[in-house]
Design a protein around this motif. Sequence first.
Motif, short mmCIF file in Angstrom:
data_model
loop_
_atom_site.label_atom_id
_atom_site.label_comp_id
_atom_site.label_asym_id
_atom_site.label_seq_id
_atom_site.Cartn_x
_atom_site.Cartn_y
_atom_site.Cartn_z
N GLN A 74 53.81 44.26 41.67
CA GLN A 74 53.01 44.84 40.60
C GLN A 74 52.41 43.78 39.68
OE1 GLN A 74 54.89 47.96 38.38
NE2 GLN A 74 55.29 49.18 40.21
N GLU A 75 53.19 42.79 39.33
CA GLU A 75 52.71 41.74 38.43
C GLU A 75 51.55 40.96 39.06
OE1 GLU A 75 54.58 37.79 36.44
OE2 GLU A 75 55.78 39.63 36.26
N LYS A 76 51.71 40.61 40.33
CA LYS A 76 50.66 39.87 41.02
C LYS A 76 49.40 40.73 41.18
CE LYS A 76 49.77 36.58 44.58
NZ LYS A 76 50.29 35.75 45.62
N ILE A 77 49.57 42.01 41.47
CA ILE A 77 48.44 42.92 41.58
C ILE A 77 47.67 42.93 40.26
CG2 ILE A 77 47.76 45.36 41.78
CD1 ILE A 77 50.11 45.64 43.81
N HIS A 78 48.37 43.08 39.17
CA HIS A 78 47.73 43.11 37.85
C HIS A 78 47.00 41.80 37.57
CE1 HIS A 78 46.98 44.11 33.70
NE2 HIS A 78 47.57 42.98 33.34
N GLU A 79 47.65 40.69 37.87
CA GLU A 79 47.05 39.37 37.64
C GLU A 79 45.77 39.19 38.45
OE1 GLU A 79 48.19 35.03 39.27
OE2 GLU A 79 49.80 36.04 38.16
N LEU A 80 45.81 39.56 39.72
CA LEU A 80 44.64 39.41 40.58
C LEU A 80 43.51 40.37 40.21
CD1 LEU A 80 46.32 38.82 44.04
CD2 LEU A 80 44.96 37.18 42.73
N LYS A 81 43.85 41.57 39.76
CA LYS A 81 42.81 42.52 39.33
C LYS A 81 41.99 41.93 38.19
CE LYS A 81 44.38 46.38 38.03
NZ LYS A 81 45.06 47.63 37.67
N ILE A 82 42.63 41.16 37.34
CA ILE A 82 41.96 40.57 36.18
C ILE A 82 41.22 39.29 36.54
CG2 ILE A 82 42.38 39.49 33.93
CD1 ILE A 82 44.75 41.44 33.63
N ASP A 98 40.46 37.88 39.83
CA ASP A 98 39.81 37.67 41.12
C ASP A 98 38.88 38.83 41.45
OD1 ASP A 98 39.49 37.80 44.07
OD2 ASP A 98 40.81 36.06 44.04
N ALA A 99 37.58 38.58 41.42
CA ALA A 99 36.59 39.64 41.63
C ALA A 99 36.69 40.26 43.02
CB ALA A 99 35.19 39.10 41.39
N HIS A 100 36.97 39.45 44.03
CA HIS A 100 37.08 39.99 45.40
C HIS A 100 38.29 40.92 45.50
CE1 HIS A 100 36.76 40.35 49.70
NE2 HIS A 100 38.01 39.94 49.83
N PHE A 101 39.41 40.50 44.94
CA PHE A 101 40.60 41.35 44.97
C PHE A 101 40.32 42.65 44.22
CE2 PHE A 101 44.54 43.09 43.38
CZ PHE A 101 45.30 43.14 44.54
N ARG A 102 39.66 42.55 43.08
CA ARG A 102 39.35 43.73 42.28
C ARG A 102 38.51 44.72 43.09
NH1 ARG A 102 40.84 46.19 37.42
NH2 ARG A 102 39.54 48.04 37.42
N LYS A 103 37.56 44.19 43.85
CA LYS A 103 36.71 45.05 44.70
C LYS A 103 37.57 45.76 45.76
CE LYS A 103 32.65 45.02 47.62
NZ LYS A 103 32.63 44.71 49.01
N LEU A 104 38.46 45.01 46.41
CA LEU A 104 39.35 45.62 47.40
C LEU A 104 40.25 46.67 46.75
CD1 LEU A 104 40.56 42.46 49.40
CD2 LEU A 104 38.99 44.25 50.20
N PHE A 105 40.79 46.35 45.59
CA PHE A 105 41.67 47.26 44.86
C PHE A 105 40.93 48.55 44.52
CE2 PHE A 105 43.36 49.11 41.01
CZ PHE A 105 44.73 49.11 41.23
N ASP A 106 39.74 48.43 43.98
CA ASP A 106 38.96 49.60 43.57
C ASP A 106 38.60 50.46 44.78
OD1 ASP A 106 39.12 48.87 40.92
OD2 ASP A 106 37.10 48.02 40.84
N GLU A 107 38.21 49.82 45.88
CA GLU A 107 37.86 50.56 47.10
C GLU A 107 39.08 51.31 47.63
OE1 GLU A 107 35.80 49.80 51.47
OE2 GLU A 107 35.98 48.12 50.06
N TYR A 108 40.24 50.65 47.64
CA TYR A 108 41.48 51.29 48.08
C TYR A 108 41.80 52.49 47.19
CZ TYR A 108 46.33 52.02 49.40
OH TYR A 108 47.50 52.59 49.83
N HIS A 109 41.71 52.28 45.89
CA HIS A 109 42.04 53.31 44.91
C HIS A 109 41.14 54.54 45.10
CE1 HIS A 109 43.56 54.80 41.08
NE2 HIS A 109 42.31 55.02 40.71
N TYR A 132 47.53 43.41 51.27
CA TYR A 132 48.87 42.82 51.40
C TYR A 132 48.77 41.35 51.82
CZ TYR A 132 53.70 42.03 52.62
OH TYR A 132 54.97 41.51 52.68
N ALA A 133 47.91 41.06 52.77
CA ALA A 133 47.71 39.67 53.20
C ALA A 133 47.23 38.82 52.02
CB ALA A 133 46.73 39.60 54.35
N TYR A 134 46.38 39.38 51.21
CA TYR A 134 45.85 38.69 50.03
C TYR A 134 47.00 38.43 49.04
CZ TYR A 134 41.73 37.56 47.18
OH TYR A 134 40.75 36.91 46.47
N LEU A 135 47.88 39.40 48.87
CA LEU A 135 48.97 39.30 47.90
C LEU A 135 50.03 38.28 48.30
CD1 LEU A 135 49.44 43.07 47.07
CD2 LEU A 135 48.66 41.30 45.48
#
Length: 76
Positions: free
Chosen positions: A14-22, A24-35, A71-74
């Motif tokens: 969870q902590e790493k997810i939060h950190e990357l959302k803030i 890393d733009a690419h991770f944020r895009k993946l996160f938003d698409e997944y969500h 997951y691979a990104y994380l």
Amino acid sequence: MEKHDLLHEFPELQEKIHELKISDAHFRKLFDEYHELEHQIHRINMGSEIANDNFLHELKAKLLFLKDNIYAYLIK
């Protein structure tokens, strides 16, 4: 129906997810698409949206693909 958002899927990250959302733009895009996709599947499963089985199967396959990429990104 059970939720499959990333914070429930990877509680130990969870902590790493939060950190990357803030940070890393690419991770944020993946996160938003997944969500978005996870919510669409949930609405279909709850009967709020209508979809045929093939379409739902495609959505679930895409969700799994995104989850694997995230997951691979994380863990890198």
